[in-house]
Design an enzyme around this catalytic site. Structure first.
Site, PDB file in Angstrom:
ATOM      1  NE  ARG A  55      -3.660  -2.286   2.527  1.00  0.00           N
ATOM      2  CZ  ARG A  55      -3.420  -3.593   2.454  1.00  0.00           C
ATOM      3  NH1 ARG A  55      -2.178  -4.034   2.403  1.00  0.00           N
ATOM      4  NH2 ARG A  55      -4.416  -4.456   2.432  1.00  0.00           N
ATOM      5  CB  THR A  56       3.364   2.574   2.370  1.00  0.00           C
ATOM      6  OG1 THR A  56       2.494   2.349   3.485  1.00  0.00           O
ATOM      7  CG2 THR A  56       4.108   3.875   2.566  1.00  0.00           C
ATOM      8  CE  LYS A  83      27.748  -6.733  -5.661  1.00  0.00           C
ATOM      9  NZ  LYS A  83      28.162  -6.025  -6.887  1.00  0.00           N
ATOM     10  NE  ARG A 105       6.955   0.926   5.466  1.00  0.00           N
ATOM     11  CZ  ARG A 105       5.682   0.528   5.379  1.00  0.00           C
ATOM     12  NH1 ARG A 105       5.391  -0.731   5.108  1.00  0.00           N
ATOM     13  NH2 ARG A 105       4.712   1.400   5.557  1.00  0.00           N
ATOM     14  CG  HIS A 133       3.454   4.653   8.627  1.00  0.00           C
ATOM     15  ND1 HIS A 133       3.750   5.423   7.519  1.00  0.00           N
ATOM     16  CD2 HIS A 133       2.883   3.520   8.150  1.00  0.00           C
ATOM     17  CE1 HIS A 133       3.389   4.769   6.428  1.00  0.00           C
ATOM     18  NE2 HIS A 133       2.856   3.624   6.778  1.00  0.00           N
TER      19      HIS A 133
END
Length: 316
Positions: A55-56, A83, A105, A133
């Site tokens: 969704r986000t 790496k 996020r 959020h």
């Protein structure tokens, strides 16, 4: 000059109202046959998601494209982080490509603040750990504002946030946004699902308050964040804290039923939301695009008045 959005608390009540007012304009854009305007043409927005999201991530990408920004998506699983490259080196490398905004996020609390220190680009927090959020809080506030016709604030509004509050960044940001606008917020959860320090009014008796609510905000059990059994079993949790058919009958006809998604059907929501007159879960998703358009415009546009940029449509 670009500015970042890291938390509701940093935005403040005036900032919340500014974004929600701007979201009204963006919602009008989204109702057009061709919902695209050149407001952020020439800007580049990069999504950097270290946790899974549907969704986000899609909401931000759609919002950026409707403002005519270029978009980049950083694939963590295919990056040089595997790496041994550090997050700081990764961000600085991407920023050197001419990025104007990062949408990030991360599973670690505070990561967006570090990114904000490492780059001159705007940084939008799309969720950090259990902490924050902010765009979810904003879109939730916008949904309540439009559905209950409360453009001037939420004074007197009675809200219950129910469920796994301990692990929920949504609970914290949505509570902060609602309280900034004047709402009375109660957290409802077993004590094992509350944070160690509770700053809000809290109870473990949903049945005592359910008939008086204007907004019932349900949260899912975030099992992926739990390292121990915090409730005896899901059946007992549903019996005490879920929206069962019996509890749904006790809701006020005007009460909004909200959920940030994804829904665990049969757990926190034991009824079909399509049968609830106050369910606005899909409306939250729709409003998320308008609110995130408002956030990106607020962060990146040099023009404080969006009218000139938004009245002129973008043609293919």
């Amino acid at each position: 000059m670009s500015r970042s959005l890291l938390s509701i608390d940093e935005l403040g009540a005036d900032g919340v109202m500014r974004i929600l007012d701007l979201a009204d304009t963006m919602a009008e854009v989204n109702r057009r046959p061709n919902p695209k305007v050149p407001a952020l043409r020439g800007k580049t927005v990069c999504s950097v998601f270290f946790e899974d999201s549907t969704r986000t991530r899609l909401s931000f990408e759609t919002a950026a494209k409707r403002l005519s920004a270029d978009t980049m998506t950083f694939a963590v699983s295919q990056s040089s982080l595997n790496k041994g490259e550090s997050l700081k080196d990764t961000i600085e490398t991407i920023a050197a490509m001419g990025i104007d905004a990062f949408v990030i996020r991360h599973g670690s609390t505070g990561a967006p603040w570090l990114v904000d220190d490492w780059t001159n680009a705007a940084v939008v927090n799309a969720g950090d750990g259990w902490h924050s959020h902010p765009t979810q809080g904003l879109l939730d506030a916008y949904t309540v504002r439009t559905c209950l016709n409360r453009p001037d604030g939420f004074d007197g509004l009675r809200v219950a946030v129910v469920g796994d509050i301990k692990h929920s960044r949504v609970a914290r940001s949505t509570t902060a946004a609602f309280k900034a606008l004047g709402a009375d917020v109660t957290w409802v959860a077993p004590t094992t699902l509350l944070p160690p320090v509770v700053h809000e009014h809290a109870t473990d008796r949903l049945d005592d308050i359910i008939e008086d609510l204007d907004v019932l905000y349900l949260l899912r059990m975030q099992n992926e964040r739990m390292t121990e059994a915090l409730v005896p079993n899901l059946r007992e949790y549903t019996t005490r804290f879920g929206l069962t058919p019996e509890r749904a009958q006790r809701l006020s006809p005007q009460c909004l039923v909200m959920h940030p998604g994804p829904v665990n059907r049969g757990v926190e929501l034991a009824v079909d939301p399509s049968e609830l007159p106050g369910a606005v879960i899909n409306q939250q998703v729709t409003n998320g695009i308008s609110v995130r358009m408002a956030v990106l415009f607020d962060c990146l546009s040099a023009n404080p008045d969006p009218t000139s940029d938004l009245e002129r449509p973008e043609f293919p």
